[in-house]
Design an enzyme around this catalytic site. Structure first.
Site, PDB file in Angstrom:
ATOM      1  N   ASP A 119      -3.434   2.669   2.267  1.00  9.69           N
ATOM      2  CA  ASP A 119      -4.779   2.468   2.797  1.00  9.69           C
ATOM      3  C   ASP A 119      -4.877   1.073   3.406  1.00  9.69           C
ATOM      4  O   ASP A 119      -4.464   0.075   2.788  1.00  9.69           O
ATOM      5  CB  ASP A 119      -5.831   2.640   1.705  1.00  9.69           C
ATOM      6  N   HIS A 266      -1.570   0.275  -1.105  1.00  6.00           N
ATOM      7  CA  HIS A 266      -2.438  -0.493  -0.219  1.00  6.00           C
ATOM      8  C   HIS A 266      -1.653  -1.604   0.473  1.00  6.00           C
ATOM      9  O   HIS A 266      -0.671  -2.113  -0.061  1.00  6.00           O
ATOM     10  CB  HIS A 266      -3.604  -1.104  -1.009  1.00  6.00           C
TER      11      HIS A 266
END
Length: 299
Positions: A119, A266
């Site tokens: 992400d 992430h």
């Protein structure tokens, strides 16, 4: 009954008359009929009615009343409430309205295939180093992309596309989608899609990655209406975004590996995912896993 032609003894006649009288009394009293002797006893049964019993009778009958009790049992009523919010647990099935986006926690495969997803919604962070590491290992991954991140890092966005990585719509500025109105949710999706498509010519549809992993049926309905068939969740959350120590991130990812697993990682600078990534890739590769993108895992 008297027999004609016989002499009749007065005592016998008198006894029979008395017997006949007693029989009449029995009939009038309400007891059941029967041939009875002279001695009588009155009893009361459980229902309160009186019976007369003749002690020297050839047939003795009592009156009784039987009460039948009927119990009516109503069948139990089962009320099923459909869940409206995510459980945030892999493998959970959430009922969704017709036409809504479907939450997917892992790929439906028994092959040793896994998908690495990253992400990108905060800072530039370790995105460049992560792309270098993926390229060195010949791995194509999938990035959950916000519109703001794409606007701020067009060079890395282009590189992702050029190197074969794929994208998911992660909204424009990473809000809690379940707190927004339908119009606001649609604006988040359309604005992110517009930014990414204008920069790369590539669409994020039909894959949506919900910010914070949060959704409800209203979110899924709106996301589906916007053209996103899948709300892509994860099988393993590394928790690197929480600052989990590198060794623990590695252990979580390797112990959670399974066919069809989707890993949530992430790119942000605060995440420990980048420092854990070399060992994660090495461990998965040694275990025989191959890497695919989300469109390959969930076609």
């Amino acid at each position: 009954m008297l027999t004609p032609g016989r002499a009749i003894d007065d005592g016998v006649v008198t006894g029979r008359v008395i017997l006949a009288s007693l029989l009449a009394v029995v009939l009038v009293s309400g007891g059941c009929g029967g041939a009875n002797s002279l001695d009588t006893t009155s009893t009361t049964n459980g229902s309160g009615s009186t019976s007369t019993i003749l002690t020297t009778s050839t047939v003795s009958t009592t009156t009784s009343t039987t009460t039948t009790s009927t119990t009516t049992t109503s069948p139990p009523t089962t009320v099923t409430t459909l869940p409206t919010s995510t459980t945030s647990q892999p493998g959970t099935t959430t009922p969704t309205p017709t036409g809504a986006a479907v939450p997917v926690w892992k790929g439906a495969t028994t092959l040793p295939l896994v998908a690495l997803t990253f992400d990108a919604g905060s800072d530039r962070g370790h995105a460049e180093e992560i792309l270098d590491l993926l390229a060195a290992n010949g791995i194509r991954a999938t990035f959950g992309m916000t519109g703001l991140w794409a606007e701020a890092n067009p060079d890395l966005l282009h590189r992702m596309i050029d190197e074969g990585h794929t994208l998911m719509n992660h909204t424009y500025d990473h809000p809690h989608m379940e707190t927004l109105t339908t119009d606001e949710r649609l604006e988040q999706l359309e604005r992110a899609e517009s930014v990414i498509f204008d920069l790369t010519g590539v669409s994020t549809k039909p894959y949506f990655r919900p910010p914070y992993g949060a959704y409800n049926n209203r979110v899924l309905t709106d996301v589906g209406a916007a053209g996103y068939r899948y709300s892509v969740m994860w099988t393993v959350d590394s928790l690197g975004w929480k600052g989990l120590p590198t060794a623990e991130v590695i252990d979580r990812c390797l112990s959670g590996a399974q066919p069809g697993a989707i890993f949530l990682l992430h790119v942000g600078a605060a995440s420990t995912d980048y420092t854990a990534l070399p060992a994660i890739i090495s461990g998965l590769t040694d275990a025989g896993y191959q890497y695919v993108t989300i469109p390959e895992l969930i076609p």
